[in-house]
Design an enzyme around this catalytic site. Structure first.
Site, mmCIF file in Angstrom:
data_model
loop_
_atom_site.group_PDB
_atom_site.id
_atom_site.type_symbol
_atom_site.label_atom_id
_atom_site.label_comp_id
_atom_site.label_asym_id
_atom_site.label_seq_id
_atom_site.Cartn_x
_atom_site.Cartn_y
_atom_site.Cartn_z
ATOM 1 N N LYS A 208 0.839 -1.201 0.000
ATOM 2 C CA LYS A 208 0.000 0.000 0.000
ATOM 3 C C LYS A 208 0.878 1.257 0.000
ATOM 4 O O LYS A 208 0.710 2.140 -0.809
ATOM 5 C CB LYS A 208 -0.930 -0.017 1.224
ATOM 6 C CG LYS A 208 -1.834 1.168 1.322
ATOM 7 C CD LYS A 208 -2.791 1.043 2.495
ATOM 8 C CE LYS A 208 -3.515 2.367 2.719
ATOM 9 N NZ LYS A 208 -4.423 2.311 3.865
ATOM 10 N N GLY A 269 -4.859 -1.925 5.130
ATOM 11 C CA GLY A 269 -4.084 -3.076 4.656
ATOM 12 C C GLY A 269 -4.786 -4.405 4.910
ATOM 13 O O GLY A 269 -4.874 -5.265 4.037
ATOM 14 N N ARG A 270 -5.325 -4.576 6.117
ATOM 15 C CA ARG A 270 -5.943 -5.866 6.465
ATOM 16 C C ARG A 270 -7.345 -6.015 5.895
ATOM 17 O O ARG A 270 -7.986 -7.037 6.102
ATOM 18 C CB ARG A 270 -5.938 -6.044 7.987
ATOM 19 C CG ARG A 270 -6.533 -4.892 8.759
ATOM 20 C CD ARG A 270 -6.182 -5.005 10.232
ATOM 21 N NE ARG A 270 -6.656 -3.873 11.021
ATOM 22 C CZ ARG A 270 -6.001 -2.737 11.178
ATOM 23 N NH1 ARG A 270 -4.832 -2.542 10.570
ATOM 24 N NH2 ARG A 270 -6.485 -1.764 11.933
ATOM 25 N N GLU A 355 -4.883 -6.794 14.750
ATOM 26 C CA GLU A 355 -4.385 -5.462 14.390
ATOM 27 C C GLU A 355 -5.537 -4.455 14.512
ATOM 28 O O GLU A 355 -5.327 -3.281 14.772
ATOM 29 C CB GLU A 355 -3.787 -5.457 12.975
ATOM 30 C CG GLU A 355 -2.686 -4.429 12.804
ATOM 31 C CD GLU A 355 -1.955 -4.507 11.477
ATOM 32 O OE1 GLU A 355 -2.607 -4.431 10.424
ATOM 33 O OE2 GLU A 355 -0.718 -4.631 11.477
ATOM 34 N N HIS A 386 -5.924 -33.446 17.393
ATOM 35 C CA HIS A 386 -4.855 -34.324 17.883
ATOM 36 C C HIS A 386 -3.684 -33.522 18.428
ATOM 37 O O HIS A 386 -2.584 -34.046 18.569
ATOM 38 C CB HIS A 386 -4.414 -35.268 16.760
ATOM 39 C CG HIS A 386 -5.549 -36.163 16.330
ATOM 40 N ND1 HIS A 386 -5.801 -37.376 16.928
ATOM 41 C CD2 HIS A 386 -6.521 -35.979 15.415
ATOM 42 C CE1 HIS A 386 -6.868 -37.917 16.376
ATOM 43 N NE2 HIS A 386 -7.336 -37.083 15.458
ATOM 44 N N LYS A 506 9.287 -0.924 14.201
ATOM 45 C CA LYS A 506 9.853 -0.624 12.875
ATOM 46 C C LYS A 506 10.957 0.428 12.994
ATOM 47 O O LYS A 506 12.027 0.290 12.403
ATOM 48 C CB LYS A 506 8.765 -0.036 11.958
ATOM 49 C CG LYS A 506 7.751 -1.005 11.419
ATOM 50 C CD LYS A 506 6.883 -0.278 10.375
ATOM 51 C CE LYS A 506 5.604 -1.035 10.073
ATOM 52 N NZ LYS A 506 4.677 -0.306 9.210
HETATM 53 O O1 F6P Z 1 2.396 -3.935 9.937
HETATM 54 C C1 F6P Z 1 1.722 -2.765 9.657
HETATM 55 C C2 F6P Z 1 1.199 -2.704 8.264
HETATM 56 O O2 F6P Z 1 0.982 -1.355 7.970
HETATM 57 C C3 F6P Z 1 -0.072 -3.519 8.050
HETATM 58 O O3 F6P Z 1 -1.196 -2.900 8.528
HETATM 59 C C4 F6P Z 1 -0.043 -3.672 6.576
HETATM 60 O O4 F6P Z 1 -0.952 -4.631 6.149
HETATM 61 C C5 F6P Z 1 1.391 -4.050 6.370
HETATM 62 O O5 F6P Z 1 2.093 -3.232 7.299
HETATM 63 C C6 F6P Z 1 1.944 -3.864 4.983
HETATM 64 O O6 F6P Z 1 1.932 -2.526 4.582
HETATM 65 P P1 F6P Z 1 2.146 -2.118 3.074
HETATM 66 O O7 F6P Z 1 1.056 -2.727 2.266
HETATM 67 O O8 F6P Z 1 2.112 -0.625 3.063
HETATM 68 O O9 F6P Z 1 3.498 -2.642 2.631
#
Ligand code: F6P
Length: 543
Positions: A208, A269-270, A355, A386, A506
C-alpha cells in the site's frame, strides 16, 4: 451516538447483573430447560448458516447484548462507515472496503468522488492484465509466457492474497505456479525462486505504502535475481508489476506506473484482499471468479447493513465475543475450519482481528477500563483435535471456538467428508455437554481414573455451515469476520482501523540495522540487554 464510557452504559450494567445470574449456568441445563434452542438459535445469510445455540446465553442475554450494541451506536457507526465518513479518526481516513465490492453501475460519492467508479476502473484494468497473463499474451523478456507468479508483500499485502489463493486453489489455474514471499528472512525469497525459470516469472510487488522495509528488501532481491538470471536490466519491465497507492515510490523503484494497479488510503491493509492487492488471486482464479468473490463480500455487507441486530450474523458473532471477553474474562478465541483449503484462514484472521482491536485507548484517547481484542488462533480440523483440543476440553481456560464446515467436499474421496463433518458435530457436542462424573463411573472406570476422564463441558462454540467453499462463499465468510470485528470495536469504543502499535518496532529496527552491519564496533546506547545481545550477535555472525 454515545460516548458514555462502557462501564457506565445502562445496558452494560444490565449485562453485569445478568451475568451474575446466568454466568455459571451449564449448557446442559440451558438445553434441558429449552430443548428446542438448537432449532431456534440460528441465523442465516449469504450462504452461511450460524448455529449459536451452544453459547452460554439465553434469549435475555441476546436482548441485552443487542441493547448494548444499540447504546454503543453500532447502527450509526455502521452507517457512517457505509457513507464514507472519516471514522478512522486517529488517521483521519474513511473506511471504505465495502466500496471495493459494490456492483458495477452503483455509485457512492464521497467528498465529491464516485469511489465505486474508481474501483471498477481498477478492476477492469486488473481483469485485462490477468487475462493477458493467463492467456500467455503477456510475455517475459525472452518472449516466453508467464508460468510463475510471485507476490511480494507483507501483512495485509500478503495474508489476504495467500489465504485466498490457498482457499480457492480448487478454482485456480493448475498450470501456473503461485508463490508468496513476505518475510525479510532471506530464506523466504531464496526458497520461492530457487526452482523457477526467471524468464517465465512475474513478480507482483504489493505494498500500500511502498515503503515497507521487508517488501522493498524482497523486491530488490527479486530484481537482483531476475537481472542476474536474464543478464539484462531492461527485463525488469516485463517481469515486475506493482500494486500500491504510492505511484511516486513505485516509479522510484523502477516499475513502470503503466503496470501499477492502484487503490486508495480508505482501504486498510488488512481489509485489502478484495482491492488490487488481490491481483495474484485474480490471475490464479480468473476475473469471473474474482467478481464472484466480490459478490460474496457484498452479500454479507448488505446483510450487515440491513438485517435487524438480533438476526445479523456479524453482529451476533461480534457481541458473543464481547460477552465472553468482558464478562467471562476470555482471552482467546479459536477458529477451526474443517476444510483443508482454509488452512491459512486463522492466520489471516489474526491480522484482521488483532491489528484491528488490539487497542488500549478509546477513540478519544482515554485508557479503556475494560478488556478489548482477544487473541485469535486456530488450525484446520481434524488436525487440531490431535494437538491442542485437549486444552480446550479439559484445561483451566475458557476458549470459545468457531467451527466452520461445508456440506460438500471439493475433492470427494470415499467417505472422508462425512467423517470430517462427523468430527465438527462431535466436537461441538463434546465441548458443550462434556461427560459427568456419574457417566464416567457408570462406564466402570477405575475410581482413580474417574477425575481424569470427566469432561466438564460448558465450552461454547459457534458452528458455521455452508454448502460448498466457492469464491462467493469465501467473500461472505471474510466479510462476516470483518464486520464482527467492527461490531466489537464499536462496543469497545476503539479505532479498529489504525495500527500505531507496530510503528515503534519498525523505527527501532531501522536504528539497530546499521549497528549490525557496521564494520567497526559501533557505539551502543541502548539498554544493557539490547547492547549485550547486539554484541553477541556481531560475535556470532563474525565467528
Ligand atoms: O504492519 C503494519 C502494516 O501497515 C499492516 O497494517 C499492513 O498490512 C502491512 O504493514 C503492509 O503494509 P504495506 O502494504 O504498506 O506494505
Amino acid at each position: 451516538m454515545t460516548s458514555t464510557p462502557l462501564p457506565e452504559r445502562a445496558s452494560w450494567k444490565a449485562l453485569q447483573e445478568h451475568h451474575a445470574e446466568i454466568g455459571d449456568r451449564h449448557l446442559r441445563e440451558l438445553f434441558a430447560e429449552d430443548p428446542a434452542r438448537g432449532e431456534r438459535m440460528h441465523a442465516e445469510a449469504a450462504g452461511l448458516y450460524l448455529d449459536y445455540s451452544k453459547n452460554r446465553v439465553t434469549g435475555e442475554t441476546l436482548r441485552l447484548l443487542t441493547d448494548l450494541a444499540r447504546e454503543s451506536g453500532l447502527e450509526e457507526w455502521r452507517d457512517r462507515m457505509f457513507r464514507g465518513e472519516r471514522i478512522n479518526t486517529s488517521e483521519g481516513r474513511s473506511v471504505l472496503h465495502v466500496a471495493l465490492r459494490m456492483p458495477k453501475g452503483s455509485s457512492l460519492v464521497v467528498e465529491g468522488v464516485d469511489v465505486v467508479a474508481q474501483v471498477h476502473e481498477v478492476l477492469d484494468k486488473m481483469a485485462a492484465f490477468a487475462e493477458r497473463v493467463r492467456s500467455g499474451e503477456w510475455t517475459g523478456h525472452t518472449g516466453k509466457p508467464i508460468r510463475n507468479v510471485v507476490n511480494i508483500g507483507i501483512g495485509g499485502s500478503d495474508l489476504g492474497p495467500v489465504m485466498a489463493y490457498e482457499a480457492l486453489r480448487h478454482y485456480s489455474r493448475r498450470d501456473l505456479t503461485f508463490r508468496y514471499v513476505s518475510n525479510v528472512d532471506s530464506t523466504d525469497i531464496a526458497e520461492a525462486v530457487r526452482d523457477l525459470a526467471a524468464d517465465e516469472t512475474l513478480f507482483i510487488v504489493s505494498s500500500k505504502t511502498f515503503t515497507t522495509a521487508e517488501t522493498l528488501a524482497n523486491a530488490r532481491s527479486a530484481r537482483d535475481w531476475l537481472v542476474g538470471e536474464l543478464g539484462a536490466e531492461e527485463a525488469v519491465a516485463r517481469h515486475f508489476v506493482a500494486v500500491s497507492t504510492n505511484a511516486e515510490r513505485v516509479a522510484e523503484f523502477g516499475i513502470d506506473t503503466a503496470n501499477m494497479f492502484g487503490f486508495w488510503d480508505w482501504v486498510g491493509g488488512r481489509y485489502s484482499m478484495d482491492s488490487a492487492i488481490g491481483l495474484s488471486t485474480m490471475v490464479a482464479i480468473g476475473p469471473e471468479n474474482f467478481r464472484e468473490l466480490l459478490a460474496g463480500f457484498h452479500d454479507m455487507d448488505e446483510h450487515f447493513r440491513t438485517a435487524p441486530l438480533g438476526e445479523n450474523l456479524p453482529v451476533l458473532m461480534g457481541l458473543l465475543a464481547v460477552w465472553y471477553v468482558n464478562f467471562f474474562g476470555v482471552q482467546s478465541i479459536a477458529v477451526l475450519p474443517y476444510e483443508q483449503y482454509l488452512k491459512r484462514f486463522p492466520a489471516y484472521l489474526q491480522q484482521l482481528t488483532m491489528e484491528s482491536n488490539g487497542k488500549r485507548v478509546t477513540r478519544d484517547g482515554a485508557v479503556v477500563g475494560h478488556d478489548t481484542g482477544p487473541v485469535y488462533w486456530g488450525e484446520p480440523g481434524t488436525n487440531g483435535q490431535h494437538s491442542f483440543y485437549q486444552l480446550i476440553h479439559q484445561g483451566t481456560r475458557l476458549i470459545p471456538a468457531d467451527l466452520i464446515g461445508f456440506g460438500k467436499a471439493l475433492n470427494p474421496v470415499r467417505d472422508h467428508h462425512d467423517l470430517l463433518m462427523a468430527n465438527v458435530f462431535a466436537q461441538a457436542q463434546a465441548l458443550a455437554f462434556g461427560k459427568t462424573e456419574e457417566e464416567v463411573r457408570a462406564e466402570g472406570t477405575a475410581p482413580e481414573v474417574v477425575p481424569h476422564r470427566v469432561m466438564p463441558g460448558n465450552r461454547p462454540t459457534n458452528v458455521l455451515l455452508a454448502e460448498e467453499l466457492t469464491p462467493r462463499l469465501l467473500g461472505a465468510l471474510v466479510a462476516l469476520y470483518e464486520h464482527s470485528v467492527f461490531t466489537q470495536g464499536v462496543v469497545w469504543g476503539v479505532d479498529s482501523f489504525d495500527q500505531w502499535g507496530v510503528e515503534l518496532g519498525k523505527v527501532l529496527a531501522g536504528q539497530i540495522a546499521p549497528e549490525l552491519t557496521a564494520d567497526a564496533e559501533p557505539e551502543l546506547a541502548h539498554d544493557s540487554s539490547t547492547n549485550t545481545l547486539i554484541r553477541r550477535y556481531r560475535a556470532l555472525k563474525n565467528a
